[in-house]
Design a protein around this motif. Structure first.
Motif, PDB file in Angstrom:
ATOM      1  N   TYR A  80       0.834  -1.209   0.000  1.00 39.15           N
ATOM      2  CA  TYR A  80       0.000   0.000   0.000  1.00 39.15           C
ATOM      3  C   TYR A  80       0.866   1.255   0.000  1.00 39.15           C
ATOM      4  O   TYR A  80       0.572   2.230  -0.702  1.00 39.15           O
ATOM      5  N   GLU A 121      -6.614  -8.598   3.039  1.00 38.60           N
ATOM      6  CA  GLU A 121      -6.622  -7.168   3.352  1.00 38.60           C
ATOM      7  C   GLU A 121      -7.138  -6.375   2.159  1.00 38.60           C
ATOM      8  O   GLU A 121      -6.911  -6.728   1.008  1.00 38.60           O
ATOM      9  N   GLY A 123      -8.145  -1.893   1.392  1.00 34.96           N
ATOM     10  CA  GLY A 123      -8.021  -0.616   2.082  1.00 34.96           C
ATOM     11  C   GLY A 123      -8.047   0.580   1.169  1.00 34.96           C
ATOM     12  O   GLY A 123      -8.045   0.469  -0.065  1.00 34.96           O
ATOM     13  N   SER A 137      -6.727   0.438   6.510  1.00 32.13           N
ATOM     14  CA  SER A 137      -6.647  -0.984   6.190  1.00 32.13           C
ATOM     15  C   SER A 137      -7.780  -1.743   6.863  1.00 32.13           C
ATOM     16  O   SER A 137      -8.035  -1.566   8.060  1.00 32.13           O
TER      17      SER A 137
END
Length: 272
Positions: A80, A121, A123, A137
């Protein structure tokens, strides 16, 4: 009240109360009302300072030492973070969308990510004022199934609301940035990692390995055959006095943890 109505009510309450001390906790509750999650984390990146964990749900598996590894250098390899800084992307993304091929075989995954307990995950990457950004997240540990396509679509659909709430809160609440250029210095140290010891090609191979590339994808990125990649890796490891990807990862982290006194050039020059 169904989950969408519950989330809408929480969001409506937050619009006029974004300065409230419990804003982040209440927004986290909103996500939990919308999808099943047992790990919501807010990571704030202000200017060139180190990341700040604004909120996380549970004590991280692996304890505070594992979190320290992330904050003191491993974040530079986080998919990210890389998507936000190297590709300058903002929006909603699943981990699968932005992680490199073979992510679970990378040392970043084995040494840090797997110890966080996360199984899946997704986000948001949201721009704030002064080039700051926040990573929200939403994760699931191994006790839960992966996010479904429907859940990911739903979370993406509410992106405009989440962006508005995040900007409203963080742009009103100017938190201290701390050491304002340490993240920039750490990035510079990473860019120059090994430059005083390795050949240019060896350094390229090492950097791609650190960023999560497999032998095959390093070959594709550098347009060289796999056997040549292996040869460069072997020579680089010998010069760095290491024998594995795990040792490379820890050498990288240890050298960055000494970045407080770093000025320029290869951080390994003084470290080794």
């Amino acid at each position: 009240m169904n989950y969408i109505a519950q989330f809408a009510q929480i969001s409506a309450d937050l619009i006029d109360e974004s300065a409230e001390l419990d804003f982040i906790e209440r927004l986290a509750l909103g996500f939990k009302a919308l999808v099943e999650t047992n790990d919501v984390t807010f990571i704030l990146y202000r200017k060139s300072a180190l990341p700040v964990i604004e909120y996380f749900d549970e004590p991280m598996k692996g304890g505070s030492s594992n979190l320290d590894i992330f904050l003191k250098g491993a974040f530079l390899l986080d998919p990210y973070y890389l998507h936000a800084t190297q590709k300058n992307q903002r929006g909603f993304f699943s981990l699968e969308q932005i992680s490199p091929k073979g992510f679970k075989q990378t040392e970043y995954y084995r040494t840090w990510y797997s110890k966080s307990g996360l199984q899946d995950e997704c986000g948001y990457l949201i721009s704030l004022s002064d080039d700051d950004f926040v990573n929200i997240s939403i994760g699931r540990t191994s006790s839960l199934k992966r996010f479904t396509k429907q859940e990911l679509t739903l979370l993406n659909d509410i992106k405009p609301m989440i962006e508005m709430l995040a900007k409203q809160y963080w742009n009103k609440n100017h938190l201290a940035a701390g050491d304002s250029d340490i993240r920039e210095r750490m990035q510079h140290a990473l860019d120059n990692f090994g430059v005083s010891i390795l050949t240019k090609r060896e350094q390229q191979v090492v950097h791609l390995i650190l960023h999560g590339h497999t032998t095959k994808t390093v070959s594709e990125e550098l347009n060289i055959v796999v056997e040549t990649v292996k040869l460069h890796r072997k020579h680089a490891y010998a010069k760095l006095d290491i024998n594995s990807q795990s040792e490379l990862f820890y050498l990288f982290i240890d050298s960055l943890m000494s970045v407080e006194k770093y000025v320029e050039g290869d951080p390994l020059s003084n470290y080794m």
